[in-house]
Design a protein around this motif. Structure first.
Motif, PDB file in Angstrom:
ATOM      1  N   ASP A 217       0.803  -1.231   0.013  1.00  0.00           N
ATOM      2  CA  ASP A 217      -0.019  -0.090   0.044  1.00  0.00           C
ATOM      3  C   ASP A 217       0.982   1.119  -0.054  1.00  0.00           C
ATOM      4  OD1 ASP A 217      -2.137   1.770   0.107  1.00  0.00           O
ATOM      5  OD2 ASP A 217      -2.307   1.636   2.185  1.00  0.00           O
ATOM      6  N   ASP A 218       1.552   1.454  -1.174  1.00  0.00           N
ATOM      7  CA  ASP A 218       2.620   2.549  -1.276  1.00  0.00           C
ATOM      8  C   ASP A 218       2.663   3.076  -2.681  1.00  0.00           C
ATOM      9  OD1 ASP A 218       4.561   0.988  -2.685  1.00  0.00           O
ATOM     10  OD2 ASP A 218       4.626  -0.123  -0.619  1.00  0.00           O
ATOM     11  N   LEU A 219       3.202   3.997  -2.874  1.00  0.00           N
ATOM     12  CA  LEU A 219       3.123   5.058  -4.302  1.00  0.00           C
ATOM     13  C   LEU A 219       3.899   4.122  -5.254  1.00  0.00           C
ATOM     14  CD1 LEU A 219       3.448   8.859  -3.941  1.00  0.00           C
ATOM     15  CD2 LEU A 219       1.825   7.536  -5.124  1.00  0.00           C
ATOM     16  N   LEU A 220       5.125   3.415  -4.854  1.00  0.00           N
ATOM     17  CA  LEU A 220       5.591   2.739  -5.817  1.00  0.00           C
ATOM     18  C   LEU A 220       5.056   1.490  -6.321  1.00  0.00           C
ATOM     19  CD1 LEU A 220       9.593   2.529  -4.607  1.00  0.00           C
ATOM     20  CD2 LEU A 220       8.609   3.717  -6.591  1.00  0.00           C
ATOM     21  N   SER A 221       4.277   0.776  -5.514  1.00  0.00           N
ATOM     22  CA  SER A 221       3.581  -0.244  -5.944  1.00  0.00           C
ATOM     23  C   SER A 221       2.284   0.210  -6.809  1.00  0.00           C
ATOM     24  CB  SER A 221       2.835  -0.919  -4.707  1.00  0.00           C
ATOM     25  OG  SER A 221       3.783  -1.196  -3.851  1.00  0.00           O
ATOM     26  N   SER A 222       1.712   1.527  -6.325  1.00  0.00           N
ATOM     27  CA  SER A 222       0.702   2.042  -7.526  1.00  0.00           C
ATOM     28  C   SER A 222       1.406   2.277  -8.619  1.00  0.00           C
ATOM     29  CB  SER A 222       0.115   3.353  -6.722  1.00  0.00           C
ATOM     30  OG  SER A 222      -0.787   3.980  -7.747  1.00  0.00           O
ATOM     31  N   LEU A 223       2.641   2.704  -8.941  1.00  0.00           N
ATOM     32  CA  LEU A 223       3.152   2.860 -10.100  1.00  0.00           C
ATOM     33  C   LEU A 223       3.247   1.621 -10.726  1.00  0.00           C
ATOM     34  CD1 LEU A 223       5.854   5.652  -9.217  1.00  0.00           C
ATOM     35  CD2 LEU A 223       3.607   5.994 -10.446  1.00  0.00           C
ATOM     36  N   GLY A 224       3.682   0.444 -10.072  1.00  0.00           N
ATOM     37  CA  GLY A 224       3.875  -0.780 -10.614  1.00  0.00           C
ATOM     38  C   GLY A 224       2.506  -1.318 -11.288  1.00  0.00           C
ATOM     39  N   GLN A 225       1.167  -0.739 -10.614  1.00  0.00           N
ATOM     40  CA  GLN A 225      -0.047  -1.200 -11.302  1.00  0.00           C
ATOM     41  C   GLN A 225      -0.285  -0.461 -12.566  1.00  0.00           C
ATOM     42  OE1 GLN A 225      -2.936  -0.458  -7.969  1.00  0.00           O
ATOM     43  NE2 GLN A 225      -1.674  -1.707  -6.807  1.00  0.00           N
ATOM     44  N   GLN A 226       0.275   0.679 -12.693  1.00  0.00           N
ATOM     45  CA  GLN A 226       0.335   1.505 -14.032  1.00  0.00           C
ATOM     46  C   GLN A 226       1.039   0.949 -14.940  1.00  0.00           C
ATOM     47  OE1 GLN A 226      -1.849   4.084 -14.139  1.00  0.00           O
ATOM     48  NE2 GLN A 226      -2.591   4.093 -12.163  1.00  0.00           N
ATOM     49  N   ILE A 227       2.100  -0.005 -14.670  1.00  0.00           N
ATOM     50  CA  ILE A 227       3.114  -0.555 -15.566  1.00  0.00           C
ATOM     51  C   ILE A 227       2.174  -1.594 -16.092  1.00  0.00           C
ATOM     52  CG2 ILE A 227       4.963  -1.672 -15.988  1.00  0.00           C
ATOM     53  CD1 ILE A 227       6.596   0.012 -13.783  1.00  0.00           C
ATOM     54  N   GLU A 231      -0.029   2.042 -18.690  1.00  0.00           N
ATOM     55  CA  GLU A 231      -0.286   3.370 -18.551  1.00  0.00           C
ATOM     56  C   GLU A 231       1.132   4.095 -18.589  1.00  0.00           C
ATOM     57  OE1 GLU A 231      -2.908   5.219 -19.137  1.00  0.00           O
ATOM     58  OE2 GLU A 231      -4.176   3.491 -19.618  1.00  0.00           O
ATOM     59  N   LEU A 232       1.953   3.368 -18.313  1.00  0.00           N
ATOM     60  CA  LEU A 232       3.523   3.912 -17.709  1.00  0.00           C
ATOM     61  C   LEU A 232       4.437   2.804 -17.992  1.00  0.00           C
ATOM     62  CD1 LEU A 232       4.085   6.483 -16.021  1.00  0.00           C
ATOM     63  CD2 LEU A 232       4.211   4.965 -13.904  1.00  0.00           C
ATOM     64  N   THR A 233       5.523   3.268 -18.450  1.00  0.00           N
ATOM     65  CA  THR A 233       6.707   2.579 -18.846  1.00  0.00           C
ATOM     66  C   THR A 233       7.651   2.381 -17.516  1.00  0.00           C
ATOM     67  OG1 THR A 233       8.334   4.366 -19.379  1.00  0.00           O
ATOM     68  CG2 THR A 233       7.045   3.310 -21.067  1.00  0.00           C
ATOM     69  N   ARG A 234       8.229   1.310 -17.678  1.00  0.00           N
ATOM     70  CA  ARG A 234       9.008   1.041 -16.207  1.00  0.00           C
ATOM     71  C   ARG A 234       9.960   2.506 -16.043  1.00  0.00           C
ATOM     72  NH1 ARG A 234      11.043  -4.269 -13.964  1.00  0.00           N
ATOM     73  NH2 ARG A 234      12.592  -3.743 -12.553  1.00  0.00           N
ATOM     74  N   ARG A 235      10.487   2.770 -17.144  1.00  0.00           N
ATOM     75  CA  ARG A 235      11.486   4.058 -17.081  1.00  0.00           C
ATOM     76  C   ARG A 235      11.068   5.107 -16.545  1.00  0.00           C
ATOM     77  NH1 ARG A 235      15.448   6.374 -21.728  1.00  0.00           N
ATOM     78  NH2 ARG A 235      15.962   8.473 -20.752  1.00  0.00           N
ATOM     79  N   GLN A 236       9.678   5.452 -16.751  1.00  0.00           N
ATOM     80  CA  GLN A 236       8.782   6.656 -16.388  1.00  0.00           C
ATOM     81  C   GLN A 236       8.673   6.328 -14.846  1.00  0.00           C
ATOM     82  OE1 GLN A 236       5.742   6.315 -19.186  1.00  0.00           O
ATOM     83  NE2 GLN A 236       6.357   8.074 -20.237  1.00  0.00           N
ATOM     84  N   ALA A 237       8.320   5.010 -14.425  1.00  0.00           N
ATOM     85  CA  ALA A 237       7.990   4.839 -13.076  1.00  0.00           C
ATOM     86  C   ALA A 237       9.307   5.181 -12.081  1.00  0.00           C
ATOM     87  CB  ALA A 237       7.418   3.306 -13.062  1.00  0.00           C
ATOM     88  N   VAL A 238      10.429   4.685 -12.723  1.00  0.00           N
ATOM     89  CA  VAL A 238      11.512   4.650 -12.097  1.00  0.00           C
ATOM     90  C   VAL A 238      11.829   6.452 -12.006  1.00  0.00           C
ATOM     91  CG1 VAL A 238      13.937   4.569 -11.882  1.00  0.00           C
ATOM     92  CG2 VAL A 238      12.650   2.696 -12.293  1.00  0.00           C
TER      93      VAL A 238
END
Length: 433
Positions: A217-227, A231-238
């Motif tokens: 339950d954190d923002l990085l996990s949320s970004l992982g869901q977008q990957i 909706e999001l590339t891995r590079r964008q998430a990082v």
């Protein structure tokens, strides 16, 4: 007699940017930059790469331009005013995430993380942040004196908060603080900057691997869901993770130390913060400190996409623009007697967080942390004082985020002891009107 800056190639008459702050007035903007305001709200400076971008000095023009879509925040534009070359290469503007983009892509990426920084979500964190602050103050009281407020409180609190929010293990804080310090340094070499950026990228990339496999339950996990959703590339998430990790602790940590030091130099204002139970008074004090202390050293920088008329002058397409919040925040037409610290002032229109579509995403979190920390520190340690002379404090003249490298403080062993009153700060000369 001083000659007004000109908008042609007469380089000898164009002032340099940036200009150092006066050592005798470390809380104030550079006197040379403040002097630019006498030539009007818009003037030329000579800056990095021998370019001549425009500097916007007034509050009204800054606010208008920060909302003008004809100004681009894309670092890769050839005319973008920057000490670092962001044009192309492996580490271009995209590696700096959405702060270096324009709408609609900027807005799309920003929305993916903005929910974590709403006022409602941030206010729900207040009790937890209060516990963190109290715990670090207790540790500081139990430790040696003098204590370094940077290491004892100012860095740990926002670092722990952003770590919890992102899902980054706090035990790695020394690693990301060390590398982020290089990224905000004004004297780091391109090689050092690239190495630090690579270190943080690699670290967040590995952590994202774990979040993709075992989300929390954190923002990085949320970004992982977008990957996963495409909706999001891995590079964008990082890149977004690096941005939030860097922005989530550097600016707030520097505001904590600078604000505390400023209050110690103004004991009457400090007493009002320490002795009140009114959250509105605390909130007002934080806004005034944010106005008075602009920690973003190099302004908000943009490139004109087309010709823009401002105050009788024309910013041509392709030209760089630097909007200096520290000058807007000392604009006497908006803040009467701007060089006077007054925590009762209505300072809510300050430009510490910018405005427009690129206003600081984390401002609700920063405000809440400061509202918790200042009164907690001053009430728990009512005899807090600077443990050295002001001119011995190592200010960050070498960083793009202004603050202090260390802040030695001490206190009397008993809260009942008479509180020492520091000598009045030397009066800094006012800018010419």
């Amino acid at each position: 007699m001083t000659t007004a800056p000109v908008a042609d190639d007469a380089s000898a008459e164009i002032p340099r940017f940036p200009q150092p702050r006066a050592a005798a007035c470390p809380f104030d903007p550079s006197p040379e930059l403040r002097g630019l305001a006498q030539w009007g709200p818009l003037t030329r400076v000579r800056s990095w790469g021998d370019t001549t971008p425009w500097v916007v000095t007034s509050h009204a023009e800054q606010k208008a331009l920060l909302s003008d879509p004809r100004l681009s925040a894309d670092f890769s534009h050839p005319g973008f005013p920057s000490p670092v070359d962001h044009s192309g290469g492996e580490h271009g503007a995209t590696d700096l995430s959405f702060v270096g983009m324009d709408d609609p892509e900027h807005a799309r990426l920003r929305r993916m993380v903005s929910g974590a920084f709403t006022i409602k979500r941030v206010e729900a964190m207040r009790p937890v942040v209060q516990e963190m602050v109290d715990d670090f103050i207790t540790r500081m009281l139990a430790g040696p004196k003098p204590a370094d407020l940077v290491q004892a409180l100012a860095l740990p609190v926002p670092s722990l908060v952003i770590s919890e929010l992102l899902g980054v293990p706090y035990e790695d804080h020394e690693f990301f603080q060390t590398n982020s310090k290089v990224l905000v340094s004004a004297v780091a070499t391109p090689q050092e900057r690239q190495a630090a950026h690579g270190n943080l990228n690699g670290y967040l990339d590995q952590l994202l691997d774990a979040k993709l496999t075992d989300p929390g339950d954190d923002l990085l996990s949320s970004l992982g869901q977008q990957i996963h959703a495409g909706e999001l590339t891995r590079r964008q998430a990082v890149a977004m993770g690096v941005l939030l990790l860097l922005g989530g602790h550097e600016t707030t940590a520097n505001m904590i130390t600078l604000g505390t030091l400023l209050l110690l130099e103004h004991p009457d204002q400090l007493a009002r913060v320490r002795d009140t139970d009114d959250p509105k008074v605390i909130a007002s004090a934080v806004e005034e400190l944010l106005r008075y202390l602009s920690v973003v050293h190099l302004g908000r920088r943009r490139t004109a996409l087309e010709d823009i008329e401002v105050a009788g002058k024309t910013i041509r397409a392709g030209e760089g623009v630097i909007l200096l919040g520290e000058l807007a925040n000392r604009d006497p037409s908006v803040f009467p007697d701007p060089d006077r610290l007054d925590i009762a002032r209505d300072a809510r229109s300050h430009q510490a967080f910018g405005s427009g579509t690129h206003h600081c995403l984390g401002q609700p979190l920063a405000r809440m942390e400061l509202q918790v920390l200042y009164p907690a520190l001053l009430r728990r340690i009512p005899t807090l004082r600077l443990a050295t002379d002001l001119d011995q404090v190592p200010f960050k003249y070498d960083a793009v985020i202004y603050g202090v490298h260390a802040l030695p403080v001490t206190w009397q062993p008993s809260p009942a002891a008479a509180r020492p009153v520091p000598p009045a700060r030397r009066r800094c000369p006012r800018a010419s009107s």
